[in-house]
Motif scaffolding. Structure first.
Motif, PDB file in Angstrom:
ATOM      1  N   GLU A 235       0.823  -1.203   0.000  1.00  0.00           N
ATOM      2  CA  GLU A 235       0.000   0.000   0.000  1.00  0.00           C
ATOM      3  C   GLU A 235       0.863   1.261   0.000  1.00  0.00           C
ATOM      4  OE1 GLU A 235      -3.260   2.519  -0.058  1.00  0.00           O
ATOM      5  OE2 GLU A 235      -3.038   0.401  -0.569  1.00  0.00           O
ATOM      6  N   ARG A 236       1.967   1.242   0.746  1.00  0.00           N
ATOM      7  CA  ARG A 236       2.852   2.412   0.761  1.00  0.00           C
ATOM      8  C   ARG A 236       3.527   2.594  -0.592  1.00  0.00           C
ATOM      9  NH1 ARG A 236      -0.061   2.571   4.119  1.00  0.00           N
ATOM     10  NH2 ARG A 236       0.212   2.761   6.376  1.00  0.00           N
ATOM     11  N   VAL A 237       3.869   1.498  -1.245  1.00  0.00           N
ATOM     12  CA  VAL A 237       4.431   1.588  -2.594  1.00  0.00           C
ATOM     13  C   VAL A 237       3.406   2.205  -3.538  1.00  0.00           C
ATOM     14  CG1 VAL A 237       5.217   0.257  -4.588  1.00  0.00           C
ATOM     15  CG2 VAL A 237       6.056  -0.320  -2.297  1.00  0.00           C
ATOM     16  N   ARG A 238       2.172   1.736  -3.440  1.00  0.00           N
ATOM     17  CA  ARG A 238       1.114   2.266  -4.308  1.00  0.00           C
ATOM     18  C   ARG A 238       0.959   3.781  -4.128  1.00  0.00           C
ATOM     19  NH1 ARG A 238      -3.799   3.956  -4.391  1.00  0.00           N
ATOM     20  NH2 ARG A 238      -3.953   3.860  -2.113  1.00  0.00           N
ATOM     21  N   GLU A 239       1.005   4.231  -2.884  1.00  0.00           N
ATOM     22  CA  GLU A 239       0.883   5.666  -2.629  1.00  0.00           C
ATOM     23  C   GLU A 239       2.056   6.434  -3.220  1.00  0.00           C
ATOM     24  OE1 GLU A 239       0.697   5.732   1.593  1.00  0.00           O
ATOM     25  OE2 GLU A 239      -1.386   5.040   1.702  1.00  0.00           O
ATOM     26  N   ARG A 240       3.249   5.890  -3.090  1.00  0.00           N
ATOM     27  CA  ARG A 240       4.439   6.574  -3.601  1.00  0.00           C
ATOM     28  C   ARG A 240       4.483   6.598  -5.115  1.00  0.00           C
ATOM     29  NH1 ARG A 240       8.874   6.534   0.044  1.00  0.00           N
ATOM     30  NH2 ARG A 240      10.116   7.358  -1.701  1.00  0.00           N
ATOM     31  N   LEU A 241       3.847   5.623  -5.768  1.00  0.00           N
ATOM     32  CA  LEU A 241       3.848   5.580  -7.236  1.00  0.00           C
ATOM     33  C   LEU A 241       3.037   6.719  -7.837  1.00  0.00           C
ATOM     34  CD1 LEU A 241       3.473   1.740  -7.849  1.00  0.00           C
ATOM     35  CD2 LEU A 241       5.503   3.139  -8.254  1.00  0.00           C
ATOM     36  N   MET A 242       2.224   7.367  -7.028  1.00  0.00           N
ATOM     37  CA  MET A 242       1.477   8.528  -7.516  1.00  0.00           C
ATOM     38  C   MET A 242       2.379   9.747  -7.691  1.00  0.00           C
ATOM     39  SD  MET A 242      -1.985   8.173  -5.224  1.00  0.00           S
ATOM     40  CE  MET A 242      -2.929   6.636  -5.186  1.00  0.00           C
ATOM     41  N   GLY A 243       3.564   9.698  -7.077  1.00  0.00           N
ATOM     42  CA  GLY A 243       4.521  10.783  -7.223  1.00  0.00           C
ATOM     43  C   GLY A 243       5.561  10.460  -8.285  1.00  0.00           C
ATOM     44  N   LYS A 244       6.701  11.132  -8.174  1.00  0.00           N
ATOM     45  CA  LYS A 244       7.738  10.997  -9.198  1.00  0.00           C
ATOM     46  C   LYS A 244       9.026  10.378  -8.656  1.00  0.00           C
ATOM     47  CE  LYS A 244       6.047  14.949 -11.879  1.00  0.00           C
ATOM     48  NZ  LYS A 244       6.397  16.265 -12.501  1.00  0.00           N
ATOM     49  N   ASP A 245       8.967   9.770  -7.476  1.00  0.00           N
ATOM     50  CA  ASP A 245      10.162   9.162  -6.904  1.00  0.00           C
ATOM     51  C   ASP A 245      10.650   7.989  -7.756  1.00  0.00           C
ATOM     52  OD1 ASP A 245      10.118  10.860  -4.713  1.00  0.00           O
ATOM     53  OD2 ASP A 245       8.783   9.532  -3.580  1.00  0.00           O
ATOM     54  N   ARG A 246      11.960   7.796  -7.775  1.00  0.00           N
ATOM     55  CA  ARG A 246      12.542   6.672  -8.492  1.00  0.00           C
ATOM     56  C   ARG A 246      12.092   5.362  -7.843  1.00  0.00           C
ATOM     57  NH1 ARG A 246      17.502   6.395  -7.193  1.00  0.00           N
ATOM     58  NH2 ARG A 246      18.229   5.100  -8.945  1.00  0.00           N
ATOM     59  N   LEU A 247      11.889   4.338  -8.670  1.00  0.00           N
ATOM     60  CA  LEU A 247      11.438   3.056  -8.145  1.00  0.00           C
ATOM     61  C   LEU A 247      12.447   2.475  -7.155  1.00  0.00           C
ATOM     62  CD1 LEU A 247       9.914   1.337 -11.319  1.00  0.00           C
ATOM     63  CD2 LEU A 247       8.742   2.566  -9.481  1.00  0.00           C
ATOM     64  N   ALA A 248      13.737   2.653  -7.418  1.00  0.00           N
ATOM     65  CA  ALA A 248      14.760   2.136  -6.513  1.00  0.00           C
ATOM     66  C   ALA A 248      14.665   2.811  -5.149  1.00  0.00           C
ATOM     67  CB  ALA A 248      16.149   2.333  -7.112  1.00  0.00           C
ATOM     68  N   ASP A 249      14.367   4.111  -5.129  1.00  0.00           N
ATOM     69  CA  ASP A 249      14.241   4.830  -3.861  1.00  0.00           C
ATOM     70  C   ASP A 249      12.999   4.374  -3.100  1.00  0.00           C
ATOM     71  OD1 ASP A 249      16.526   6.278  -4.427  1.00  0.00           O
ATOM     72  OD2 ASP A 249      15.431   7.955  -5.323  1.00  0.00           O
TER      73      ASP A 249
END
Length: 284
Positions: A235-249
């Protein structure tokens, strides 16, 4: 993990030893032996393992025994034994070496008043348990498995071994209800999901034994603490995917060993990879 010094030039023999920081120190051995002959010795803890190939002969409790492919062999603390091949091509096996603290933890997980179990048999025929030993041993070898899952799987294995084959078999007790402890555990997981929290650490946070926590958590939440952790991370990954952070980060921040580990876990929960999920969000 490191290769043990075999003392033999033959390339057909090998052994790998790995130490785990669980329950006072657990060691795992995976080895193939052909000419190796173990002199009589004893262990301070318990040893239990699974014969993958071939057969091993050993003298134990005054008897000569053979553990063959698919069988389980074990020894208890202080009981001397030896070991050598029972076939021309040797034997391959996976072994757990377990301090008494680990066995007592597992025994009391089954029944709170249990004492250290005794096992009279040196060889066990139990296909289901043998498969569990092999699967657990294989899982614990992997670096990208969360500590909480490793501890949970090991405790489940030991508890079922004791409940199925100890001389005095404890009966599984009802775990009861520990709503406050489960809620605290859930809150701790939600706040510390980015760290490799061990089951022991989580149990200490809520004042329960590790395995008792697993059982009451699963009873109340429908999933184990490890399953809950993986869902929170997804769920936290899903939330972060809405932004522009690098997948590795994102992978590093959410407690995954690397991006590939995150992708596999996320796909198991959502049906798509993180990269694909981000594209879906962008297109919509």
């Amino acid at each position: 993990m490191h290769d043990a010094d075999m003392g033999h030039p033959s390339s057909t023999e090998h052994s790998t030893i790995q130490a785990l920081p669980f329950f006072g120190g657990v060691e795992m051995l995976r080895a193939r032996y052909v000419t190796q002959r173990f002199s009589r010795h004893f262990h301070e803890g318990y040893a239990v393992g699974y014969i993958e190939q071939g057969a091993m002969r050993f003298r134990y409790m005054g008897e000569s025994m053979v553990a063959s492919k698919g069988q389980i062999n074990l020894v208890i603390p202080g009981e001397s034994h030896d070991g050598h091949t029972a076939e021309e091509n040797g034997w391959t096996y996976r072994m757990f070496y377990l301090p008494p603290e680990a066995i007592l933890e597992a025994a009391r997980a089954v029944s709170p008043k249990a004492s250290l179990p005794h096992f009279r048999m040196g060889v066990i025929e139990d296909r289901q348990l043998a498969d569990c030993i092999c699967q657990t041993h294989t899982l614990l070898e992997q670096d990208n498995i969360a500590s909480i899952e490793k501890e949970t799987r090991l405790l489940w294995l030991l508890a079922h071994w004791i409940s199925r084959h100890a001389d005095q078999r404890p009966h599984w007790h009802n775990p009861g209800n520990e709503h406050k402890a489960v809620n605290r555990a859930r809150d701790f997981i939600q706040s510390e999901y980015g760290h490799d929290t061990s089951l022991t650490e989580l149990a200490q946070q809520v004042g329960l034994s590790p395995f008792h926590l697993v059982r009451v958590f699963q009873k109340q939440m429908g999933v184990t603490p490890h399953d809950y952790l993986t869902q929170v991370r997804a769920e936290r990954v899903r939330e972060r995917l809405m932004g522009k952070d690098r997948l590795a980060d994102i992978a590093a921040d959410c407690g995954f060993s690397d991006q590939a580990h995150m992708s596999r876990s996320f796909k198991r929960h959502t049906g798509v990879t993180p990269g694909r999920y981000r594209k879906i969000l962008q297109n919509s």
